[in-house]
Design an enzyme around this catalytic site. Structure first.
Site, PDB file in Angstrom:
ATOM      1  N   HIS A 256       0.762  -0.934  -0.210  1.00 24.13           N
ATOM      2  CA  HIS A 256      -0.351   0.232   0.270  1.00 24.13           C
ATOM      3  C   HIS A 256       0.798   1.332   0.387  1.00 24.13           C
ATOM      4  CE1 HIS A 256      -3.402   2.295   1.206  1.00 24.13           C
ATOM      5  NE2 HIS A 256      -2.317   3.808   1.787  1.00 24.13           N
ATOM      6  N   GLU A 257       1.657   1.536   0.866  1.00 21.55           N
ATOM      7  CA  GLU A 257       3.212   2.682   0.573  1.00 21.55           C
ATOM      8  C   GLU A 257       3.711   2.522  -0.319  1.00 21.55           C
ATOM      9  OE1 GLU A 257       2.392   4.361   3.015  1.00 21.55           O
ATOM     10  OE2 GLU A 257       1.377   3.047   3.798  1.00 21.55           O
TER      11      GLU A 257
ATOM     12  N   HIS B 120       1.506   4.387  -3.234  1.00 19.04           N
ATOM     13  CA  HIS B 120       1.234   5.888  -2.490  1.00 19.04           C
ATOM     14  C   HIS B 120       2.725   6.552  -3.449  1.00 19.04           C
ATOM     15  CE1 HIS B 120      -2.092   6.564  -0.400  1.00 19.04           C
ATOM     16  NE2 HIS B 120      -1.047   5.807   0.982  1.00 19.04           N
TER      17      HIS B 120
ATOM     18  N   HIS C 283       3.405   8.953  -6.597  1.00 15.20           N
ATOM     19  CA  HIS C 283       3.660  10.283  -6.878  1.00 15.20           C
ATOM     20  C   HIS C 283       5.174  10.269  -8.376  1.00 15.20           C
ATOM     21  CE1 HIS C 283       7.190  12.531  -4.328  1.00 15.20           C
ATOM     22  NE2 HIS C 283       7.183  13.401  -5.491  1.00 15.20           N
TER      23      HIS C 283
END
Length: 235
Positions: A104-105, A108, A112
């Protein structure tokens, strides 16, 4: 309803209560789901840190560091410094829950890299959201203490609304990161079949905390608007 204390003992407190219950229920759901799947070993045997490294490499991201951070469920991606920080319970754990959170991270980080618009908007709102969360309620209380200064109270409401807006914008960012995570986990051979379903449950439970937080803030904003929104500056 009149007098200073009248604004602290009124029927609109039910909105605050509903928000609190939603947040507590979401937190209980997340903790229960995470604890359950933290005990299920990932068949690939990869830890959260290893899974994150594989996913970032798969996505062509080579300038993001992976670091360990203290705590549980304190995982986050820092776009400013390009650092993916994984908590104690994720970094070295080879569980389905750990690789799901790590992925999940990574989602991100991919957002980006690709310039995902909602992430850009959320990042732009951070300064305003910080001001809103810190000064919104104090400004409203100051307006009340100064004899119901309507202008100051309304400024406080609008400032608080910035923090609410930030939480609302956060929702699509989190949902999208989870969707990316589930796809990348399978594409990278980290999870498959039933394991991916388990990861989906963990990430769905985590998403509920953001939904509950946003709902709670909206209810608080509604309460403030009901109490003070219609008052004139000279009341």
């Amino acid at each position: 309803m009149s007098g200073f204390l009248g604004y602290y003992f009124d029927p609109t407190y039910v909105l605050v209560l509903i928000g609190a219950v939603l947040c507590m229920a979401a937190s209980v759901k997340l903790n229960g789901t995470y604890s359950k799947y933290a005990k299920v070993r990932c068949m690939s045997g990869m830890t959260g840190a290893q899974a994150a490294a594989r996913i970032l490499n798969y996505a062509g991201i080579h300038d993001v560091r992976i670091e360990k951070v203290r705590g549980e469920l304190t995982d986050h991606y820092d776009p400013k410094n390009k650092v993916l920080r994984l908590s104690d319970s994720t970094y070295g754990a080879a569980s389905v829950a750990a690789v799901g959170v790590a992925a999940h991270e990574c989602g991100h980080a991919v957002q980006h890299q690709k310039g995902y618009a909602p992430l850009k908007l959320r990042s732009a709102l951070v300064p305003a959201a910080n001001i809103g969360s810190r000064l919104g309620i104090p400004l409203i209380l100051l307006g009340v203490l100064l004899g119901m200064n309507g202008t100051l109270v309304k400024v406080g409401i609008w400032v608080f609304a910035l923090a609410v807006l930030f939480q609302v914008v956060t929702l699509p960012v989190e949902f999208n990161a989870s969707s990316r995570a589930l796809v990348m986990l399978q594409d990278c051979g980290i999870t498959g079949g039933q394991e991916t379903g388990y990861c989906r449950k963990v990430l769905a439970a985590a998403a509920l905390t953001y939904v509950a937080g946003a709902a709670s803030s909206i209810l608080q904003l509604l309460r403030l608007a009901l109490l003070f929104g219609g008052r004139r500056s000279d009341d």
